[in-house]
Design a protein around this motif. Structure first.
Motif: not given
Length: 281
Positions: A84, A86, A102, A107, A109-111, A135, A153-154
């Motif tokens: 999970d 990020q 990716r 799944e 999250r890659y910024i 992103e 972000l979470d």
């Protein structure tokens, strides 16, 4: 973004074209990240690279390979241990890392982050590479805009920030500002990691002066503060801890295993993983 907000350290994008084309030649990138400018620079520097590898024992392309592999290996381990997590890659340029990871982890999250012009070029390239939904953010890291990296972000999930080929373009005051800001924001997450490479001072090498002269040329061409800051792993660790990090691991490519070496053993590039763990979250 207003002109007043732009930092003085923003004139380094030509290196992104060169590294982007080198990764393409290495077979780890997509043609969309290989620019005409990158091809021209690679062709121009090829004779120097061949000479450097033969007589100095190192070159830009060898350093590029070493640092890229070490960062990729570390990121893969973090993702496998914490699915999970990020990811934020700052000064992402035309790096294929986000595109590649990716594809492996849909799944994830890659910024990817860079200055406006390069961010637009990266968006266009990712669109051509089949990742129009990736992103990409345009942020000047030396302005208050840096907070935008973390706002969406979470806060219940770990975060890793990556930089590659960036550290030596800034003086130590700028590094303290950047690394300190990342640490301050990273403390809001359960675990925060920072993965980077850096080029130590070229000591313990018979061609140290040649490397020094080459660095001064790069400083001029990139209109940056390109310089060397550290002569020993302990100096790096102390600097990171002063910036707010708790654990710092350093790997030199020529060490025999993952056990840290206390002395500078002559490599032109080192890998660093700095960590902050928030036990209250």
């Amino acid at each position: 973004m207003s002109e007043q907000q732009l930092s003085e350290h923003r004139h380094i994008s030509f290196t992104a074209h060169y590294t982007g084309y080198m990764w393409y030649l290495m077979g780890i990138s997509h043609p969309a990240f290989a620019t005409k400018k990158g091809k021209w620079l690679t062709t121009l520097l090829h004779p120097l690279e061949v000479w450097s590898e033969r007589f100095i024992g190192g070159s830009i392309r060898r350093t590029l390979t070493q640092r890229h592999v070490l960062i990729d290996e570390a990121l893969l381990k973090l993702i496998e241990a914490q699915p999970d997590i990020q990811v934020i890659e700052i000064a992402a340029g035309l790096s294929p890392r986000g595109w590649s990871f990716r594809r492996k982890f849909p799944e994830l999250r890659y910024i990817e982050v860079d200055l406006p012009d390069m961010a637009k070029a990266k968006r266009d390239a990712l669109d051509k590479a089949g990742q129009a939904d990736a992103e990409v953010m345009a942020v000047d890291l030396f302005t208050p805009e840096i907070r935008k990296l973390f706002e969406k972000l979470d806060s219940n999930k770990p975060v890793v920030v990556i930089s590659e080929g960036l550290v030596n373009y800034f003086n130590k005051d700028m590094l303290a500002q950047l690394w300190g800001a990342l640490a301050d924001h990273g403390k809001a997450f359960p675990k925060f990691y920072y993965l980077t490479d850096l080029c130590p001072e070229p000591v313990n090498h018979r061609f140290a002066q040649v490397v020094w002269k080459s660095s001064q040329l790069l400083r001029f061409l990139s209109r940056s503060a390109f310089s060397f800051h550290f002569t020993s792993p302990q100096e790096v660790k102390d600097f990171f801890k002063d910036c707010g990090y708790e654990k710092v691991y350093i790997e030199q490519p020529s060490q025999s295993d993952k056990t840290e070496v206390e002395a500078h053993i002559g490599d032109f590039v080192w890998f660093v993983q700095a960590t902050i763990e928030n036990s209250s979250l």
